[in-house]
Motif scaffolding. Structure first.
Motif, short mmCIF file in Angstrom:
data_model
loop_
_atom_site.label_atom_id
_atom_site.label_comp_id
_atom_site.label_asym_id
_atom_site.label_seq_id
_atom_site.Cartn_x
_atom_site.Cartn_y
_atom_site.Cartn_z
N ALA A 106 5.25 1.87 -11.20
CA ALA A 106 5.45 2.92 -10.53
C ALA A 106 5.19 2.36 -8.94
CB ALA A 106 3.95 3.46 -11.18
N ASN A 107 4.41 0.94 -9.43
CA ASN A 107 4.42 0.44 -7.77
C ASN A 107 5.61 -0.72 -7.37
OD1 ASN A 107 1.22 0.63 -6.33
ND2 ASN A 107 1.16 -0.32 -8.28
N SER A 108 6.84 -0.53 -8.66
CA SER A 108 7.71 -0.93 -7.64
C SER A 108 8.37 -0.72 -7.43
CB SER A 108 7.69 -2.06 -9.01
OG SER A 108 7.29 -3.63 -9.42
N ALA A 109 9.18 0.64 -8.41
CA ALA A 109 10.02 2.19 -8.23
C ALA A 109 9.47 2.31 -6.65
CB ALA A 109 9.54 3.25 -9.58
N ALA A 110 8.33 2.65 -6.61
CA ALA A 110 8.00 3.36 -5.76
C ALA A 110 8.29 2.64 -3.63
CB ALA A 110 6.24 3.29 -5.09
N LEU A 111 8.02 1.18 -4.27
CA LEU A 111 8.68 0.11 -3.11
C LEU A 111 10.03 0.06 -3.08
CD1 LEU A 111 7.67 -2.14 -1.44
CD2 LEU A 111 8.31 -4.03 -3.45
N ALA A 112 10.81 -0.51 -4.29
CA ALA A 112 12.52 -0.05 -3.84
C ALA A 112 12.84 1.09 -3.19
CB ALA A 112 12.66 0.25 -5.33
N ALA A 113 12.13 2.27 -3.81
CA ALA A 113 12.82 3.38 -2.89
C ALA A 113 12.24 3.83 -1.73
CB ALA A 113 11.67 5.11 -3.73
N SER A 114 11.03 3.14 -0.70
CA SER A 114 10.36 3.59 -0.04
C SER A 114 11.51 2.11 0.71
CB SER A 114 8.87 2.99 0.11
OG SER A 114 8.05 3.58 -0.51
N PHE A 138 4.08 3.28 7.21
CA PHE A 138 3.23 1.59 7.12
C PHE A 138 2.00 2.93 6.91
CE2 PHE A 138 4.76 1.01 12.20
CZ PHE A 138 4.99 -0.99 11.10
N GLN A 139 1.46 4.03 6.54
CA GLN A 139 0.30 4.37 5.63
C GLN A 139 1.41 4.09 4.34
OE1 GLN A 139 -0.79 7.80 7.57
NE2 GLN A 139 -2.98 6.98 6.09
#
Length: 180
Positions: A106-114, A138-139
């Motif tokens: 989930a963190n990796s998917a959120a990082l890719a989308a971000s 930034f947050q």
């Protein structure tokens, strides 16, 4: 400090980090005036990966909190249950594995989308939004750092869980229970 106390400490730290990650993403928003007439608010709901991240982080925090409660109750009323129950050790091991991989994914998917939100995509004619919503981005970045740190702590908890499971088996005969 023995393995069960260090596991409890790591679970508490993990729970706090997971909650911090979820709350940072959940309450992060920024409103900007775009084209001098349109008021636009950026929230975690604008990016599906962030929405899923909040759900996964809250679920993993709840799981770790339940494990902490189990540890506290079992250490107080049934101390032998923590140390020697094979089926419980297997369940905890597998659930810890599922939790750590799900949180990391989930963190990796959120990082890719971000990252897509930061850089944009000229092929799709998407512009990067972080030049408009800098504080929001930034947050979210800080929340993702907390999430990855929580994943690392969950991997340590999973290692302790694996140790607790496999110490119940004999070292001479593969996967045979030790004699009493």
């Amino acid at each position: 400090m023995d393995a069960t106390k260090s596991e409890a400490f790591l679970r508490l730290a993990t729970t706090l980090l997971l909650l911090m990650t979820a709350l940072l993403v959940l309450f992060d928003s920024q409103t900007k005036l775009i084209y001098s007439s349109i008021l636009r608010k950026a929230t975690y709901k604008d990016l599906n990966a962030l929405f899923v991240l909040v759900l996964v982080e809250f679920s993993a925090a709840s799981y770790n909190l339940l494990q902490l409660v189990r540890y506290c109750i079992a250490s107080r009323f049934m101390p032998g249950l923590i140390v020697s129950h094979k089926n419980l050790a297997w369940i905890c091991f597998w659930l810890d594995q599922v939790a750590v991989y799900t949180v990391f994914a989930a963190n990796s998917a959120a990082l890719a989308a971000s990252l897509l939100a930061v850089t944009g995509s000229s092929g799709f004619q998407w512009m990067g939004v972080c030049n408009i919503y800098a504080r929001f981005c930034f947050q979210i970045g800080g929340a993702l750092v907390c999430g990855y740190f929580a994943s690392l702590l969950m991997a340590l908890v999973s290692s302790i869980s694996a140790f607790s499971l496999f110490r119940l088996y004999s070292s001479k005969h593969f996967l045979l229970l030790k004699g009493k």
